[in-house]
Design a protein around this motif. Structure first.
Motif, PDB file in Angstrom:
ATOM      1  N   SER A 164      11.861   6.871   0.196  1.00  0.00           N
ATOM      2  CA  SER A 164      12.407   5.833  -0.233  1.00  0.00           C
ATOM      3  C   SER A 164      13.037   6.057  -1.623  1.00  0.00           C
ATOM      4  O   SER A 164      14.071   5.657  -1.939  1.00  0.00           O
ATOM      5  N   VAL A 251      15.148  -2.353  -2.765  1.00  0.00           N
ATOM      6  CA  VAL A 251      14.387  -1.550  -1.903  1.00  0.00           C
ATOM      7  C   VAL A 251      12.963  -1.880  -2.046  1.00  0.00           C
ATOM      8  O   VAL A 251      12.598  -1.983  -3.273  1.00  0.00           O
ATOM      9  N   THR A 253       9.015  -0.522  -0.802  1.00  0.00           N
ATOM     10  CA  THR A 253       8.522   0.552   0.147  1.00  0.00           C
ATOM     11  C   THR A 253       7.082   0.058   0.767  1.00  0.00           C
ATOM     12  O   THR A 253       6.448  -1.006  -0.110  1.00  0.00           O
ATOM     13  N   TRP A 314      17.350   0.371   7.360  1.00  0.00           N
ATOM     14  CA  TRP A 314      17.989   1.533   6.809  1.00  0.00           C
ATOM     15  C   TRP A 314      18.782   2.201   7.871  1.00  0.00           C
ATOM     16  O   TRP A 314      19.504   3.008   7.147  1.00  0.00           O
TER      17      TRP A 314
END
Length: 328
Positions: A164, A251, A253, A314
């Motif tokens: 990521s 984003v 993670t 993704w």
């Protein structure tokens, strides 16, 4: 005679009864356990493996160790788990890179989502945009202007191709119209060492592993990649709030445990229960808070649905950006 036949019938039934009782017995590891870490020591993937190994060791009274198998954006360690027996004794400390992004990014990937059994999610957190203190920028717009004034001259590091932090950097440069050279490392630990040393100029790194360097002033954080601010560093704005070009940028993670796809459901259930027990401990929650992360308890089915959603997310990002590469 009747009594004798009844006794014989009872004896004939006993093996079946014993098997049924054995099948119903709860799975428990009686041999050493291994948690494969598909990255170098020092990053969140490694930290989660070592923390859980210690918990499993104390709960089951067996040896449990973290085994670092870095490289290939986490795919080498993943394949190591898939070559091991599907007996519940080998786990994978997985994450968003090899267990979500990789399926759409790499053309030559040797495994598919169904190859692995999600056992339990553990922690979620944002990445952070980090600069070496020598970079003359205090805000994201200032940094973008600096990148545009030096096209291709700055290098940014990531914890591995396809992780990521790598995709965070790719997406950031594409949205801001900037150029920089990507330098992959075999995990967050080596990446941070080179960033602090000034061998690379910036990075996107997990906040959970970089928060201490940020607080110590070894690196300068400009923003987080999540949609919201993080409680540990509330002064850091989300990237999407800093520039119009980044309005859709987000984003998050995550890090969780997987097993071989053929692992018995009983073993998965026991291991999931232990992960949730570990996540609900006060000391675990305190440690995660210090790292800027949030515990992610739930069932194997919950984790499986979460992973499938991440894969789909993704896939869309990678297809829109036209990203494809081979594992080297």
């Amino acid at each position: 005679m009747l009594h004798r036949r009844s006794a014989m019938q009872s004896c004939l039934l006993l093996p079946g009864i014993a098997r049924a009782q054995g099948d119903a017995a709860e799975w428990r590891p009686t041999q050493p356990m291994r948690i494969v870490v598909p990255a170098a020591p020092g990053g969140t993937t490694d930290i989660m493996a070592r923390m859980l190994a210690q918990h499993l060791q104390s709960r089951f009274g067996i040896n449990a160790l973290a085994d670092n198998r870095s490289g290939g954006g986490g795919t080498i360690g993943t394949m190591d788990v898939l070559r091991a027996p599907a007996d519940g004794l080998t786990l994978l400390s997985g994450n968003i890179g090899p267990q979500a992004i990789a399926y759409s990014l790499f053309r030559n990937l040797q495994y598919r989502p169904e190859s692995l059994a999600p056992v339990g999610n553990m922690i979620r957190g944002p990445n952070a945009l980090l600069l070496h203190p020598s970079i003359p920028a205090r805000t994201v717009p200032e940094f973008v202007a600096h990148l545009k004034a030096n096209p291709g001259k700055l290098a940014y590091g990531s914890s591995g191709v396809g992780q990521s932090p790598h995709l965070s950097g790719v997406w950031f440069c594409q949205l801001t119209g900037t150029e920089a050279t990507h330098v992959p490392f075999r995990g967050a630990g080596p990446l941070m060492m080179d960033l602090v040393a000034g061998n690379i100029q910036f990075s996107f790194d997990n906040l959970t592993t970089s928060v201490q360097q940020i607080r110590a002033g070894q690196v300068r954080a400009l923003a987080v990649t999540s949609a919201d601010r993080n409680a540990q560093l509330p002064d850091l704005p989300p990237l999407r709030e800093t520039m119009a070009e980044l309005a859709n940028y987000e984003v998050n993670t995550w890090f969780g445990m997987f097993a071989h796809g053929n692992t018995p459901p009983g073993a998965i259930a026991v291991l999931n229960r232990e992960i949730n027990s570990f996540l609900n401990m006060a000391e675990t929650r305190a440690r995660f808070a210090q790292m800027g992360g949030v515990p992610m308890p739930g069932s194997p089915a919950d984790f499986s649905a979460f992973v499938q959603a991440e894969i789909a997310k993704w896939r869309g990002v990678i297809q829109r950006e036209g990203l494809q590469m081979d594992i080297s």
